[in-house]
Design a protein around this motif. Sequence first.
Motif, PDB file in Angstrom:
ATOM      1  N   GLY A   8       0.803  -1.212   0.000  1.00  0.00           N
ATOM      2  CA  GLY A   8       0.000   0.000   0.000  1.00  0.00           C
ATOM      3  C   GLY A   8       0.839   1.265   0.000  1.00  0.00           C
ATOM      4  N   TRP A   9       2.148   1.120   0.193  1.00  0.00           N
ATOM      5  CA  TRP A   9       3.065   2.272   0.159  1.00  0.00           C
ATOM      6  C   TRP A   9       3.829   2.292  -1.157  1.00  0.00           C
ATOM      7  N   ILE A  10       4.700   1.285  -1.395  1.00  0.00           N
ATOM      8  CA  ILE A  10       5.403   1.209  -2.674  1.00  0.00           C
ATOM      9  C   ILE A  10       5.013  -0.041  -3.462  1.00  0.00           C
ATOM     10  N   SER A  11       4.188  -0.891  -2.872  1.00  0.00           N
ATOM     11  CA  SER A  11       3.708  -2.105  -3.542  1.00  0.00           C
ATOM     12  C   SER A  11       2.186  -2.140  -3.483  1.00  0.00           C
ATOM     13  N   PRO A  12       1.527  -2.704  -4.495  1.00  0.00           N
ATOM     14  CA  PRO A  12       0.060  -2.709  -4.537  1.00  0.00           C
ATOM     15  C   PRO A  12      -0.546  -3.454  -3.343  1.00  0.00           C
ATOM     16  N   PRO A  13      -1.713  -3.033  -2.870  1.00  0.00           N
ATOM     17  CA  PRO A  13      -2.399  -3.769  -1.805  1.00  0.00           C
ATOM     18  C   PRO A  13      -2.661  -5.220  -2.186  1.00  0.00           C
ATOM     19  N   SER A  14      -2.823  -5.492  -3.479  1.00  0.00           N
ATOM     20  CA  SER A  14      -3.107  -6.847  -3.951  1.00  0.00           C
ATOM     21  C   SER A  14      -1.858  -7.704  -4.110  1.00  0.00           C
ATOM     22  N   ILE A  15      -0.696  -7.192  -3.702  1.00  0.00           N
ATOM     23  CA  ILE A  15       0.561  -7.911  -3.916  1.00  0.00           C
ATOM     24  C   ILE A  15       0.574  -9.251  -3.183  1.00  0.00           C
ATOM     25  N   THR A  16      -0.213  -9.362  -2.110  1.00  0.00           N
ATOM     26  CA  THR A  16      -0.231 -10.609  -1.342  1.00  0.00           C
ATOM     27  C   THR A  16      -0.945 -11.737  -2.077  1.00  0.00           C
ATOM     28  N   ALA A  17      -1.526 -11.432  -3.232  1.00  0.00           N
ATOM     29  CA  ALA A  17      -2.130 -12.462  -4.076  1.00  0.00           C
ATOM     30  C   ALA A  17      -1.324 -12.669  -5.356  1.00  0.00           C
ATOM     31  N   TYR A  18      -0.255 -11.889  -5.545  1.00  0.00           N
ATOM     32  CA  TYR A  18       0.544 -11.976  -6.767  1.00  0.00           C
ATOM     33  C   TYR A  18       1.353 -13.269  -6.801  1.00  0.00           C
ATOM     34  N   GLU A  19       1.290 -13.959  -7.943  1.00  0.00           N
ATOM     35  CA  GLU A  19       2.209 -15.046  -8.231  1.00  0.00           C
ATOM     36  C   GLU A  19       3.276 -14.506  -9.181  1.00  0.00           C
ATOM     37  N   GLU A  20       4.247 -15.337  -9.513  1.00  0.00           N
ATOM     38  CA  GLU A  20       5.367 -14.840 -10.322  1.00  0.00           C
ATOM     39  C   GLU A  20       4.896 -14.264 -11.655  1.00  0.00           C
ATOM     40  N   TRP A  21       3.921 -14.916 -12.271  1.00  0.00           N
ATOM     41  CA  TRP A  21       3.425 -14.444 -13.560  1.00  0.00           C
ATOM     42  C   TRP A  21       2.772 -13.067 -13.429  1.00  0.00           C
ATOM     43  N   ASP A  22       2.123 -12.805 -12.296  1.00  0.00           N
ATOM     44  CA  ASP A  22       1.487 -11.508 -12.080  1.00  0.00           C
ATOM     45  C   ASP A  22       2.518 -10.389 -12.008  1.00  0.00           C
ATOM     46  N   THR A  23       3.655 -10.657 -11.375  1.00  0.00           N
ATOM     47  CA  THR A  23       4.697  -9.627 -11.288  1.00  0.00           C
ATOM     48  C   THR A  23       5.298  -9.348 -12.656  1.00  0.00           C
ATOM     49  N   LEU A  24       5.461 -10.405 -13.464  1.00  0.00           N
ATOM     50  CA  LEU A  24       5.989 -10.214 -14.811  1.00  0.00           C
ATOM     51  C   LEU A  24       5.042  -9.373 -15.656  1.00  0.00           C
ATOM     52  N   LYS A  25       3.753  -9.669 -15.557  1.00  0.00           N
ATOM     53  CA  LYS A  25       2.773  -8.884 -16.317  1.00  0.00           C
ATOM     54  C   LYS A  25       2.794  -7.424 -15.884  1.00  0.00           C
ATOM     55  N   HIS A  26       2.904  -7.198 -14.584  1.00  0.00           N
ATOM     56  CA  HIS A  26       2.879  -5.831 -14.061  1.00  0.00           C
ATOM     57  C   HIS A  26       4.122  -5.051 -14.489  1.00  0.00           C
ATOM     58  N   PHE A  27       5.277  -5.687 -14.383  1.00  0.00           N
ATOM     59  CA  PHE A  27       6.528  -4.989 -14.668  1.00  0.00           C
ATOM     60  C   PHE A  27       6.887  -5.004 -16.156  1.00  0.00           C
ATOM     61  N   VAL A  28       6.875  -6.178 -16.757  1.00  0.00           N
ATOM     62  CA  VAL A  28       7.346  -6.327 -18.138  1.00  0.00           C
ATOM     63  C   VAL A  28       6.269  -5.989 -19.153  1.00  0.00           C
ATOM     64  N   ASN A  29       5.077  -6.544 -18.976  1.00  0.00           N
ATOM     65  CA  ASN A  29       4.042  -6.366 -19.987  1.00  0.00           C
ATOM     66  C   ASN A  29       3.389  -4.996 -19.959  1.00  0.00           C
ATOM     67  N   SER A  30       3.121  -4.468 -18.757  1.00  0.00           N
ATOM     68  CA  SER A  30       2.434  -3.181 -18.677  1.00  0.00           C
ATOM     69  C   SER A  30       3.384  -2.018 -18.429  1.00  0.00           C
ATOM     70  N   GLY A  31       4.579  -2.309 -17.895  1.00  0.00           N
ATOM     71  CA  GLY A  31       5.534  -1.237 -17.600  1.00  0.00           C
ATOM     72  C   GLY A  31       5.077  -0.334 -16.478  1.00  0.00           C
ATOM     73  N   LYS A  32       4.264  -0.842 -15.558  1.00  0.00           N
ATOM     74  CA  LYS A  32       3.674  -0.010 -14.505  1.00  0.00           C
ATOM     75  C   LYS A  32       4.389  -0.146 -13.165  1.00  0.00           C
ATOM     76  N   ALA A  33       5.684  -0.461 -13.183  1.00  0.00           N
ATOM     77  CA  ALA A  33       6.455  -0.553 -11.945  1.00  0.00           C
ATOM     78  C   ALA A  33       7.900  -0.194 -12.220  1.00  0.00           C
ATOM     79  N   ALA A  34       8.576   0.307 -11.194  1.00  0.00           N
ATOM     80  CA  ALA A  34       9.983   0.700 -11.331  1.00  0.00           C
ATOM     81  C   ALA A  34      10.922  -0.461 -11.067  1.00  0.00           C
ATOM     82  N   PHE A  35      10.540  -1.334 -10.112  1.00  0.00           N
ATOM     83  CA  PHE A  35      11.393  -2.456  -9.727  1.00  0.00           C
ATOM     84  C   PHE A  35      10.564  -3.725  -9.610  1.00  0.00           C
TER      85      PHE A  35
END
Length: 386
Positions: A188-215
């Motif tokens: 909720g500060w630097i990571s989404p509130p829903s991060i506790t449901a993220y699997e590895e594929w979700d992080t890839l989609k967020h960072f690589v596919n959508s470009g909506k994250a810095a790290f």
Amino acid sequence: MRERNRIKVKHLPAPETSEGQLKLTQELLAEKDTPDVLGIDVIWSGLLDDALLDLRLFFSSELSAADPDLVKSYTVNNRLVAIPYRPYVGVLLYRTDLLAKYGYHTPPQTWSELERMAFRIQEGERAAGEKDFWGFVWPGAAEECLTCLALEWQASEGGGRIIEANRTISVNNENAIRAWQRAARWIGWISPPSITAYEEWDTLKHFVNSGKAAFQRGWTSDYFLTNPAKSMIDGEMGVTSIPSGSLAVGTLGGFGIGVSKGSKHQREAIALVKFLLHQESELEVASAGAALPTGTELYRLPTVLKAYSRSISAGQPVGERIVSRPSMVVGRNYDDVSHAYAQAVHSVLTRKKNARVAAAELEAKLQHITGFVKGPLKQPKPGYPH
């Protein structure tokens, strides 16, 4: 079917998930006609050792050039049950364009630096109209990958390996508790509130596919670096070691190659393993001499990675060492241990439990699962990796 040097090789299909692969491997090894050669996840050695051939005498020359920490990960009771083949280690992926935009010349080297950089970039991008942009994404679901992440968090602060090599349960300590609490603050500060449901594929989609994250916390290896995926951030991605606390560590992953003890073609199986290792060695040499993927920046790479090491300037800080999950020390109890650990950490991240309460309850649960006793955490020696 494929034939080389008169040895026929038949590739068997396997499930996508690690859990499915393990179940299938156990079922196949229990059959009368077992497969000859198998891919062995680094955390399976203690689960499958009775069914696998000791390979040490057959690969003495290959082992002399292998990373000792990797070899240890496949050694059970002085028996080498698999040969290291494709090691992976946790790394931090980052947006090179955004670091430059906000005046950062190098990626974060510590957790504190990551927090500051992630928040500043996040707020800047949101002010520019990217309202759903986040600073740092990682797989927070209560699964095996959370075990890997949380182990990095606590080990980097000197919080131990959950269960130590001397079979003492060390997880209930101040350093581990503090590391869990810090990660919970990210949500909720630097990571989404829903991060506790993220699997590895979700992080890839967020960072690589959508470009909506810095790290993004991810995995990489020499092989991965030669095969960058096309994405929204193609040409704007960097790779560096996991940020450090008092130590710099990344969790070891990947797999080795084992030979079934029940194989009816052991000579041919060993020849195939030697061939695969030779092919991998050629790939590593080619990677080391190849040009970097366009736009990819490498900084402070984990010490286990060798490809492109010539591209890292001599003045850069040393990359992380590896830390292994306690799969070897707990053997066949590893699945239960990892599940209990991931659930405990997840309860802290979701704020269902206080970190101190979760650590104390986990300690008791691990005592019940393993029969081991709790013990004081010994201070790690310099270079604490394994």
